[in-house]
Design an enzyme around this catalytic site. Structure first.
Site, PDB file in Angstrom:
ATOM      1  N   ASP A  98       0.875  -1.175   0.000  1.00 19.51           N
ATOM      2  CA  ASP A  98       0.000   0.000   0.000  1.00 19.51           C
ATOM      3  C   ASP A  98       0.913   1.226   0.000  1.00 19.51           C
ATOM      4  OD1 ASP A  98      -1.782  -2.103   0.551  1.00 19.51           O
ATOM      5  OD2 ASP A  98      -3.028  -0.852   1.837  1.00 19.51           O
ATOM      6  N   LYS A 127      -6.881   3.431  -3.388  1.00 15.89           N
ATOM      7  CA  LYS A 127      -7.237   3.406  -1.969  1.00 15.89           C
ATOM      8  C   LYS A 127      -7.503   4.827  -1.505  1.00 15.89           C
ATOM      9  CE  LYS A 127      -5.197   2.094   2.534  1.00 15.89           C
ATOM     10  NZ  LYS A 127      -4.049   1.407   3.189  1.00 15.89           N
ATOM     11  N   LYS A 136      -9.933   0.118  -2.546  1.00 15.37           N
ATOM     12  CA  LYS A 136      -9.854  -0.130  -1.112  1.00 15.37           C
ATOM     13  C   LYS A 136     -10.303   1.125  -0.391  1.00 15.37           C
ATOM     14  CE  LYS A 136      -6.656  -1.310   2.675  1.00 15.37           C
ATOM     15  NZ  LYS A 136      -5.308  -1.845   3.011  1.00 15.37           N
TER      16      LYS A 136
END
Length: 258
Positions: free
Chosen positions: A107, A170, A202
């Site tokens: 991430d 995300k 996400k």
């Protein structure tokens, strides 16, 4: 007529599978991370991943190898976190190091400040280099949408991240005042749909309750189709959400293995 309680329980079970169960705290040792991994392994169904700081990757990997021998749960980590510096080389090095420690997913924070200052190129380069360094592992690009503020900037950041090869977009690091919002998630989903990229979303940052999470699941299903909402395309990053999902299921025994 369908039993609404049964429908809620089924959705709660489904959302357990979508979880990136997260611990990004300044712990003095790896005890809390190991406890998180044991808890994740007890869920039925299991969450998609646990997400921890890079210096806890090895502890998470070791604990999951012990308590989740089937390898259901991945180890995710964060790089360029939480600041989102405009430094592709350093981010690439961080990513390589995380992979060497055993990370399954990365991430990475998008350089959103640079974008606000008008630099669109560094974000694409950073994502490209991170994806190369990840060596085939999924890369989730954190846009920090609460700082980008408006839909135009969120769309532009989404387009740049996708052009760089992002596997997921995300919403947030969870370290700023504004985390995930339905408005930002909708812009990101629409961008994925329009670009026809096999990328996912996400949502993270302030997703704490069943109702919070269910709203995002329904939004994704409306835009992308119900079949798209599965762990390869949709994740929820959270720490306390699991407690609420288990409460909806009635008690922890309905959502965990003894």
């Amino acid at each position: 007529m369908a039993d609404p309680n049964s429908e809620r329980a089924e959705l709660a079970r489904r959302m357990l599978e979508l979880l990136d169960l997260t611990r990004l705290e300044d712990d003095a040792d790896d005890g809390p991370v190991r406890a998180l991994c044991r808890r994740a392994a007890a869920f039925d169904p299991a969450p998609a991943a646990v997400c921890v700081y890079p210096h806890f990757i090895e502890a998470a990997r070791a604990e999951l190898d012990r308590c989740d021998p089937g390898g259901r749960i991945r180890v995710a980590t964060v790089v360029n976190f939480p600041a989102g510096h405009a430094d592709p080389a350093a981010t690439s090095e961080e990513t390589e190091a995380a992979v060497a420690l055993g990370a399954d997913e990365i991430d990475v924070v998008f350089p959103w400040r640079a974008l606000l200052e008008g630099d669109e190129e560094v974000g694409r380069e950073l994502v490209e280099r991170c994806r190369t360094a990840a060596a085939g592992r999924p890369v989730k690009v954190i846009l920090e949408t609460g700082e980008l503020i408006d839909a135009k900037r969120i769309r532009l950041a989404s387009e740049i991240a996708l052009a760089g090869g992002a596997d997921f977009l995300k919403t947030s690091t969870g370290k700023t005042a504004t985390g995930a919002t339905p408005e930002a998630a909708e812009v990101m989903l629409e961008t994925i749909r329009v670009r026809q990229r096999d990328a996912g979303l996400k949502v993270s940052g302030g997703v704490r309750t069943f109702d919070d999470a269910a709203g995002y699941v329904r939004l994704a299903a409306r835009i992308m189709g119900a079949g798209w909402v599965e762990p390869d395309h949709f994740r929820i990053g959270a720490s306390s959400l699991a407690d609420d999902l288990l409460a909806v299921l009635g008690d922890s025994g309905n959502g965990s293995r003894s």
